[in-house]
Design a protein around this motif. Structure first.
Motif, PDB file in Angstrom:
ATOM      1  N   THR A   2       2.839   1.514  -3.351  1.00 45.01           N
ATOM      2  CA  THR A   2       2.011   1.099  -4.493  1.00 45.01           C
ATOM      3  C   THR A   2       2.708   0.079  -5.409  1.00 45.01           C
ATOM      4  O   THR A   2       2.951   0.348  -6.579  1.00 45.01           O
ATOM      5  CB  THR A   2       1.508   2.309  -5.312  1.00 45.01           C
ATOM      6  N   THR A  41       2.726  -4.391  -6.133  1.00 46.55           N
ATOM      7  CA  THR A  41       1.859  -5.544  -5.930  1.00 46.55           C
ATOM      8  C   THR A  41       2.226  -6.258  -4.629  1.00 46.55           C
ATOM      9  O   THR A  41       3.362  -6.159  -4.154  1.00 46.55           O
ATOM     10  CB  THR A  41       1.982  -6.554  -7.092  1.00 46.55           C
ATOM     11  N   ARG A  79       0.828  -1.222   0.000  1.00 44.03           N
ATOM     12  CA  ARG A  79       0.000   0.000   0.000  1.00 44.03           C
ATOM     13  C   ARG A  79       0.857   1.264   0.000  1.00 44.03           C
ATOM     14  O   ARG A  79       0.575   2.214  -0.725  1.00 44.03           O
ATOM     15  CB  ARG A  79      -0.922   0.018   1.221  1.00 44.03           C
TER      16      ARG A  79
END
Length: 93
Positions: free
Chosen positions: A20, A22, A17
């Motif tokens: 950003t 995966t 998060r």
């Protein structure tokens, strides 16, 4: 102070998060970081992470103790343990 713990899954979710990427790439990063960290300690190197602190192995001498369930004397063998010394900034927080 809370008893909550951050596990590897929590760490990879937060990493994915925050920057950003995966979740899979975050998992690969954390796994590689763990491997590099462990390998350095096994080579008897000190691992210093700026802003966090320093990790190193420390030898613990063998000692006598007591089995609390039976009361019998036992010998605890010598072993290495990982010790952590936080940086001053982390201590202050």
């Amino acid at each position: 102070m809370s008893d909550e713990k951050v596990n590897v899954s929590d760490l990879t979710d937060a990493l994915a998060r925050r920057i950003t990427i995966t979740k899979k790439n975050a998992e690969l990063f954390v796994s590689a970081f763990q491997d590099i960290f462990q390998e350095a300690l096994l080579r008897d190197e000190t691992v210093k992470i700026s802003g966090l602190g320093t990790f190193r192995l420390q030898w613990v001498e063998p000692r006598r103790s007591v089995n609390v369930q039976t009361g019998d004397a036992i010998e605890i063998g010598g072993h290495y343990k990982v010790v952590f010394a936080p940086e001053a900034g982390l201590k202050d927080r």
